[in-house]
Design a protein around this motif. Structure first.
Motif, PDB file in Angstrom:
ATOM      1  N   MET A  43       8.992  39.661   3.036  1.00 52.34           N
ATOM      2  CA  MET A  43       9.564  41.150   3.392  1.00 52.34           C
ATOM      3  C   MET A  43      10.167  41.029   4.673  1.00 52.34           C
ATOM      4  O   MET A  43       9.766  42.066   5.559  1.00 52.34           O
ATOM      5  CB  MET A  43       8.525  42.190   3.213  1.00 52.34           C
ATOM      6  CG  MET A  43       8.387  43.024   2.073  1.00 52.34           C
ATOM      7  SD  MET A  43       9.959  43.914   1.618  1.00 52.34           S
ATOM      8  CE  MET A  43       9.702  45.484   2.498  1.00 52.34           C
ATOM      9  N   HIS A  44      11.020  40.096   4.976  1.00 56.51           N
ATOM     10  CA  HIS A  44      11.677  40.177   6.412  1.00 56.51           C
ATOM     11  C   HIS A  44      12.658  41.174   6.452  1.00 56.51           C
ATOM     12  O   HIS A  44      13.353  41.423   7.517  1.00 56.51           O
ATOM     13  CB  HIS A  44      12.231  38.685   6.489  1.00 56.51           C
ATOM     14  CG  HIS A  44      13.269  38.391   5.284  1.00 56.51           C
ATOM     15  ND1 HIS A  44      13.033  37.743   4.232  1.00 56.51           N
ATOM     16  CD2 HIS A  44      14.723  38.650   5.436  1.00 56.51           C
ATOM     17  CE1 HIS A  44      14.023  37.631   3.551  1.00 56.51           C
ATOM     18  NE2 HIS A  44      15.234  38.195   4.088  1.00 56.51           N
ATOM     19  N   SER A  75      11.702  43.586   9.084  1.00 54.38           N
ATOM     20  CA  SER A  75      12.323  43.079  10.490  1.00 54.38           C
ATOM     21  C   SER A  75      13.653  43.425  10.470  1.00 54.38           C
ATOM     22  O   SER A  75      14.060  43.811  11.565  1.00 54.38           O
ATOM     23  CB  SER A  75      11.965  41.742  10.649  1.00 54.38           C
ATOM     24  OG  SER A  75      10.598  41.451  10.359  1.00 54.38           O
ATOM     25  N   ILE A  76      14.569  43.135   9.672  1.00 54.59           N
ATOM     26  CA  ILE A  76      15.993  43.436   9.896  1.00 54.59           C
ATOM     27  C   ILE A  76      16.311  44.899  10.017  1.00 54.59           C
ATOM     28  O   ILE A  76      16.836  45.285  11.009  1.00 54.59           O
ATOM     29  CB  ILE A  76      16.677  43.124   8.309  1.00 54.59           C
ATOM     30  CG1 ILE A  76      16.479  41.319   8.758  1.00 54.59           C
ATOM     31  CG2 ILE A  76      18.138  43.521   8.437  1.00 54.59           C
ATOM     32  CD1 ILE A  76      17.007  40.822   7.343  1.00 54.59           C
ATOM     33  N   SER A 136      15.259  45.871  13.494  1.00 56.31           N
ATOM     34  CA  SER A 136      16.242  45.631  14.653  1.00 56.31           C
ATOM     35  C   SER A 136      17.249  46.500  14.497  1.00 56.31           C
ATOM     36  O   SER A 136      17.957  46.920  15.484  1.00 56.31           O
ATOM     37  CB  SER A 136      16.729  44.182  14.147  1.00 56.31           C
ATOM     38  OG  SER A 136      16.027  43.235  14.102  1.00 56.31           O
ATOM     39  N   GLY A 173      20.620  36.465   2.403  1.00 58.75           N
ATOM     40  CA  GLY A 173      19.035  36.321   2.494  1.00 58.75           C
ATOM     41  C   GLY A 173      18.472  37.631   2.390  1.00 58.75           C
ATOM     42  O   GLY A 173      17.226  37.684   2.667  1.00 58.75           O
ATOM     43  N   VAL A 174      19.239  38.678   2.102  1.00 61.11           N
ATOM     44  CA  VAL A 174      18.846  40.044   2.165  1.00 61.11           C
ATOM     45  C   VAL A 174      18.696  40.418   0.726  1.00 61.11           C
ATOM     46  O   VAL A 174      19.622  40.512  -0.247  1.00 61.11           O
ATOM     47  CB  VAL A 174      19.371  40.929   3.112  1.00 61.11           C
ATOM     48  CG1 VAL A 174      19.058  42.444   3.037  1.00 61.11           C
ATOM     49  CG2 VAL A 174      19.411  40.435   4.496  1.00 61.11           C
TER      50      VAL A 174
END
Lengths: 265, 113
Positions: free
Chosen positions: B1-2, B5-6, B9, B38-39
């Motif tokens: 689940m990055h 973080s995106i 940001s 990569g999303v």
């Protein structure tokens, strides 16, 4: 002489300090690359054409980390893998075998516990544990904060053990010189195809647990070919943390990295 | 689940811009996301709803401009669309590719109230 503007590229460049060094502000980055175009719209609204990379801040902080490592001649390696492929065991054995020859520092990343850092601390190598809580990756700010505490010395090797996860850490530059992806033969040999971003962004792939090859279906050549399809220049080292087989190649690679630390030109 | 973080940001940048321009909130935001960035769009939707709560982006309309991936073969120079990083050149079959489009992950613009 340069053909574009006529400047003399052979002339000696001189860089020298004029007066007392200015105090360095090591606080957080406040940097706006280009002032974006702003248009005023009806009712006092404003449109801002930002065109800014979403990960800009992480990338800037990563470059700052990279500069810090470069200046201190530190080889920073970002170790990435899925959970259980043997990152900590690889580190333990490496530190145990080489700590009298090289100076090492370690940053351990895990969601919870200091179990891995405790294992590293037992080898007498300085270590900082980052616990991300719910976070699935380390980022460059965490590394900056960790090196404030760790204070790695000049000419050392800094291992950063990322969170066990082959997806998210791929997107976050930490400022490392090299990224090392570790897979083990108890995983599928199609791991590179399933997680291409990680294999594309890594320079070295370590294939661990090769002592178990007789008991599993893992095809080493197939895994290497899959990884090369994504990243044709990726290097491979096959080893076993249990038997010690292949570690000479890993140590040769590490020593080459410490000699070949890039100097900014 | 990055993706969380995106989104965080994006929230951080939006909060900065709103403050800088003495605005109150963001009316709309345009994002550019490449197919190979990569999303995961579903994960982004999920992360968005929870991360923008009580921020300047809470009521913002989010437009995503999805960019298809394209590559150039380093052997024969031809350009083509790709689905995966490991696709080979459709002409000569070489796997040596330079990705020229599809890695974008950008805030294109935003309208502030």
């Amino acid at each position: 002489m340069c053909a574009t503007c006529g400047c003399d590229s052979e002339a000696k460049i001189s860089i020298h300090r004029i007066d007392q060094p200015t105090s360095l502000n090591l606080g957080d980055i406040t940097f706006t690359p280009v002032e974006p175009k702003t248009t005023t719209l009806p009712n006092g609204r404003k449109q801002i054409d930002l065109e800014q990379d979403i990960l800009l801040k992480n990338n800037l902080r990563a470059e700052r980390n990279r500069g810090y490592f470069l200046a201190k001649n530190i080889v920073a390696l970002n170790l990435v893998s899925s959970p259980g492929s043997g990152k900590t065991s690889l580190l333990e054995k490496t530190l145990h075998d080489l700590k009298t020859e090289e100076s090492f520092f370690v940053i351990e990343g895990d969601q919870q516990t200091s179990n891995d850092a405790d294992r590293i601390a037992a080898t007498q190598v300085p270590v900082v544990q980052i616990n991300t809580g719910k976070g699935c990756h380390l980022d460059s700010k965490m590394i900056w904060d960790a090196i404030q505490q760790l204070r790695p010395s000049e000419n050392s090797i800094l291992f950063i053990e990322n969170i066990g996860n082959l997806v998210c850490p791929a997107m976050f530059d930490l400022g490392e010189q090299k990224r090392v992806v570790i897979i083990s033969v108890t995983e599928g040999d199609d791991k590179p195809l399933k997680y291409p971003d990680m294999f594309q962004s890594s320079q070295l792939c370590i294939i661990n647990k090769i002592d178990l090859l007789p008991y599993v279906k893992f095809d080493v050549e197939k895994a290497k070919n899959y990884a090369r399809r994504i990243n044709p220049t990726i290097q491979f080292i096959e080893l076993s943390c249990t038997s010690g087989e292949g570690f000479d190649h890993w140590y040769d690679w590490l020593k080459k990295e410490t000699i070949e630390v890039p100097v900014p030109v | 689940m990055h993706e969380l973080s995106i989104v965080m940001s994006i929230v951080e940048t939006a909060e900065e811009k709103v403050k800088e321009h003495h605005a109150s909130s963001v009316e709309s935001i345009d994002l550019v996301i490449g197919d190979l960035a990569g999303v995961d769009s579903q994960a982004l939707d999920f992360a968005w709803d929870s991360a923008v709560k009580n921020t300047v982006l809470q009521k913002a309309i989010r437009n995503v401009i999805q960019v298809p991936a394209r590559a150039k073969c380093l052997e024969c120079d031809c350009e083509f669309g790709i689905k995966e990083i490991y696709d080979s050149c459709p002409l000569c079959g070489e796997p040596l590719l330079l990705i020229i489009q599809g890695k974008e992950l950008q805030i294109k613009s935003m309208i502030l109230n």
